[in-house]
Design a protein around this motif. Sequence first.
Motif, PDB file in Angstrom:
ATOM      1  N   TYR A 239       0.802  -1.220   0.000  1.00 28.73           N
ATOM      2  CA  TYR A 239       0.000   0.000   0.000  1.00 28.73           C
ATOM      3  C   TYR A 239       0.837   1.275   0.000  1.00 28.73           C
ATOM      4  O   TYR A 239       0.280   2.385   0.023  1.00 28.73           O
ATOM      5  CB  TYR A 239      -0.945   0.004   1.207  1.00 28.73           C
ATOM      6  N   GLY A 240       2.165   1.124  -0.003  1.00 26.24           N
ATOM      7  CA  GLY A 240       3.022   2.303   0.030  1.00 26.24           C
ATOM      8  C   GLY A 240       2.781   3.141   1.282  1.00 26.24           C
ATOM      9  O   GLY A 240       2.825   4.378   1.243  1.00 26.24           O
ATOM     10  N   PHE A 241       2.527   2.446   2.390  1.00 28.66           N
ATOM     11  CA  PHE A 241       2.202   3.152   3.633  1.00 28.66           C
ATOM     12  C   PHE A 241       3.451   3.779   4.250  1.00 28.66           C
ATOM     13  O   PHE A 241       4.523   3.179   4.271  1.00 28.66           O
ATOM     14  CB  PHE A 241       1.570   2.183   4.638  1.00 28.66           C
ATOM     15  N   HIS A 242       3.294   4.975   4.754  1.00 30.33           N
ATOM     16  CA  HIS A 242       4.378   5.670   5.463  1.00 30.33           C
ATOM     17  C   HIS A 242       3.928   5.929   6.894  1.00 30.33           C
ATOM     18  O   HIS A 242       2.829   6.457   7.123  1.00 30.33           O
ATOM     19  CB  HIS A 242       4.716   6.996   4.774  1.00 30.33           C
ATOM     20  N   PHE A 243       4.770   5.545   7.843  1.00 29.26           N
ATOM     21  CA  PHE A 243       4.448   5.761   9.254  1.00 29.26           C
ATOM     22  C   PHE A 243       4.338   7.254   9.544  1.00 29.26           C
ATOM     23  O   PHE A 243       5.175   8.040   9.114  1.00 29.26           O
ATOM     24  CB  PHE A 243       5.523   5.128  10.151  1.00 29.26           C
TER      25      PHE A 243
ATOM     26  N   LYS B 119       4.599  10.011  12.186  1.00 31.22           N
ATOM     27  CA  LYS B 119       5.161  10.280  13.506  1.00 31.22           C
ATOM     28  C   LYS B 119       4.149  10.979  14.412  1.00 31.22           C
ATOM     29  O   LYS B 119       4.088  10.740  15.614  1.00 31.22           O
ATOM     30  CB  LYS B 119       6.420  11.136  13.377  1.00 31.22           C
ATOM     31  N   ARG B 120       3.295  11.826  13.803  1.00 31.39           N
ATOM     32  CA  ARG B 120       2.336  12.582  14.609  1.00 31.39           C
ATOM     33  C   ARG B 120       1.272  11.671  15.218  1.00 31.39           C
ATOM     34  O   ARG B 120       0.580  12.065  16.172  1.00 31.39           O
ATOM     35  CB  ARG B 120       1.674  13.669  13.760  1.00 31.39           C
ATOM     36  N   PHE B 121       1.113  10.461  14.678  1.00 32.41           N
ATOM     37  CA  PHE B 121       0.154   9.506  15.236  1.00 32.41           C
ATOM     38  C   PHE B 121       0.838   8.463  16.131  1.00 32.41           C
ATOM     39  O   PHE B 121       0.169   7.578  16.672  1.00 32.41           O
ATOM     40  CB  PHE B 121      -0.611   8.787  14.127  1.00 32.41           C
ATOM     41  N   GLY B 122       2.155   8.558  16.271  1.00 33.85           N
ATOM     42  CA  GLY B 122       2.872   7.636  17.152  1.00 33.85           C
ATOM     43  C   GLY B 122       2.693   6.181  16.792  1.00 33.85           C
ATOM     44  O   GLY B 122       2.436   5.345  17.645  1.00 33.85           O
ATOM     45  N   GLN B 123       2.838   5.868  15.495  1.00 34.47           N
ATOM     46  CA  GLN B 123       2.531   4.522  15.012  1.00 34.47           C
ATOM     47  C   GLN B 123       3.706   3.551  15.165  1.00 34.47           C
ATOM     48  O   GLN B 123       4.776   3.765  14.616  1.00 34.47           O
ATOM     49  CB  GLN B 123       2.101   4.609  13.540  1.00 34.47           C
ATOM     50  N   ASN B 124       3.473   2.498  15.934  1.00 34.82           N
ATOM     51  CA  ASN B 124       4.424   1.394  16.102  1.00 34.82           C
ATOM     52  C   ASN B 124       3.607   0.107  16.090  1.00 34.82           C
ATOM     53  O   ASN B 124       2.841  -0.150  17.019  1.00 34.82           O
ATOM     54  CB  ASN B 124       5.199   1.516  17.414  1.00 34.82           C
TER      55      ASN B 124
ATOM     56  N   ILE C 201      -8.653   0.627  20.164  1.00 38.07           N
ATOM     57  CA  ILE C 201      -8.206   1.968  19.808  1.00 38.07           C
ATOM     58  C   ILE C 201      -6.892   1.850  19.037  1.00 38.07           C
ATOM     59  O   ILE C 201      -5.933   1.259  19.517  1.00 38.07           O
ATOM     60  CB  ILE C 201      -7.990   2.836  21.062  1.00 38.07           C
ATOM     61  N   GLY C 202      -6.869   2.385  17.821  1.00 37.69           N
ATOM     62  CA  GLY C 202      -5.659   2.372  17.006  1.00 37.69           C
ATOM     63  C   GLY C 202      -5.312   1.004  16.476  1.00 37.69           C
ATOM     64  O   GLY C 202      -4.267   0.445  16.845  1.00 37.69           O
ATOM     65  N   PRO C 203      -6.121   0.428  15.595  1.00 35.68           N
ATOM     66  CA  PRO C 203      -5.839  -0.919  15.083  1.00 35.68           C
ATOM     67  C   PRO C 203      -4.657  -1.004  14.132  1.00 35.68           C
ATOM     68  O   PRO C 203      -4.175  -2.092  13.862  1.00 35.68           O
ATOM     69  CB  PRO C 203      -7.141  -1.287  14.361  1.00 35.68           C
ATOM     70  N   GLY C 204      -4.183   0.133  13.612  1.00 32.76           N
ATOM     71  CA  GLY C 204      -3.059   0.086  12.677  1.00 32.76           C
ATOM     72  C   GLY C 204      -3.431  -0.625  11.391  1.00 32.76           C
ATOM     73  O   GLY C 204      -4.386  -0.255  10.716  1.00 32.76           O
ATOM     74  N   ILE C 205      -2.713  -1.701  11.064  1.00 30.46           N
ATOM     75  CA  ILE C 205      -3.035  -2.471   9.861  1.00 30.46           C
ATOM     76  C   ILE C 205      -3.934  -3.670  10.187  1.00 30.46           C
ATOM     77  O   ILE C 205      -4.229  -4.483   9.314  1.00 30.46           O
ATOM     78  CB  ILE C 205      -1.760  -2.960   9.131  1.00 30.46           C
TER      79      ILE C 205
ATOM     80  N   LEU D  43      -4.951   4.343   6.691  1.00 29.90           N
ATOM     81  CA  LEU D  43      -5.000   2.939   7.115  1.00 29.90           C
ATOM     82  C   LEU D  43      -6.346   2.279   6.815  1.00 29.90           C
ATOM     83  O   LEU D  43      -6.458   1.055   6.872  1.00 29.90           O
ATOM     84  CB  LEU D  43      -4.697   2.834   8.612  1.00 29.90           C
ATOM     85  N   ILE D  44      -7.349   3.061   6.492  1.00 30.42           N
ATOM     86  CA  ILE D  44      -8.692   2.508   6.290  1.00 30.42           C
ATOM     87  C   ILE D  44      -8.747   1.509   5.127  1.00 30.42           C
ATOM     88  O   ILE D  44      -9.290   0.407   5.278  1.00 30.42           O
ATOM     89  CB  ILE D  44      -9.733   3.630   6.121  1.00 30.42           C
ATOM     90  N   PRO D  45      -8.182   1.822   3.942  1.00 26.54           N
ATOM     91  CA  PRO D  45      -8.200   0.813   2.870  1.00 26.54           C
ATOM     92  C   PRO D  45      -7.385  -0.431   3.197  1.00 26.54           C
ATOM     93  O   PRO D  45      -7.714  -1.538   2.761  1.00 26.54           O
ATOM     94  CB  PRO D  45      -7.618   1.560   1.661  1.00 26.54           C
TER      95      PRO D  45
END
Length: 292
Positions: free
Chosen positions: A17-21, A23-28, A54-58, A81-83
């Motif tokens: 999906y060419g996803f980029h983390f 930083k403002r959402f604190g994604q890990n 809360i925050g399912p990520g992928i 992240l929705i698609p």
Amino acid sequence: MAYLATPTATGEVIKKYGFHFQKRFGQNFLIDANILGKIIGAAEITKEDCVIEIGPGIGTMTQYLAESAKEVVAVEIDKNLIPILKDTLSEYENITVLNEDILNVDVGRLAKERNEGKPVKVVANLPYYITTPIILGLLESRVPFYSITIMVQKEVADRMQARPGTKDYGALSLAVQYYVKPEVMMYVPPACFMPRPGVGSCVIRLTRLKEPAIKVLSEKKLFSIIRAAFNQRRKTLANALANSASLLNDKGSPMKVTRQDICAALTKMNLNSSIRGEALSLEQFADLCNLL
């Protein structure tokens, strides 16, 4: 079947999906199936449960939750992240994904609509930068829940269960311990995430108490006193409260107390007028609140 909890599977989804983390959402994202299994066990998820994630990520933990629970409502703020979630969760019929900021979601309404008003279980791998507002929002809004099982920064977990007189003790400790029983379930090292955070994490379970830990005449007044005490942590409690413009009475209106009022109340409690807020227990804050 849950399949995302590996570095390879997570990497493939991100590349696809060419996803980029952000930083403002604190994604890990969690990439350790063993840890995920333990989280489900710690939350005691059963086929009777409605779970709010809360925050399912992928969708890594969402898949595990869906296989263990009756229903899962996953709240994700990042529209990118929705698609991905639509793809990774396509085989599950018991998941609803909401593209919302959890701070703006009426979780009580969700519980009423999705679980007939019965208490839900909350599970989350929380972004470190917004952990405290989310936790306090869930607690203070009286959302009906059995438990909140969350991945947080170790430092935050330490603060939640800290005792009076320790460096970690503060307003968060008191708010959490007023409403729930906090229990650290496990430590999670940085290697279990993609990308790796700079600090260690903990899974902590907050189990709702049947009644608040102490009785107080006014919760509004109690928590305004607690916030004022720790907003000026280096000052004595008497000075911090006397100088605060944020004290509220039981109706939520501004309350003004003098240093003399506070010292008189502390004397009745057999406490020195030079004491700092960090030395008072939850019970003592309640006593002070009732005396003022």
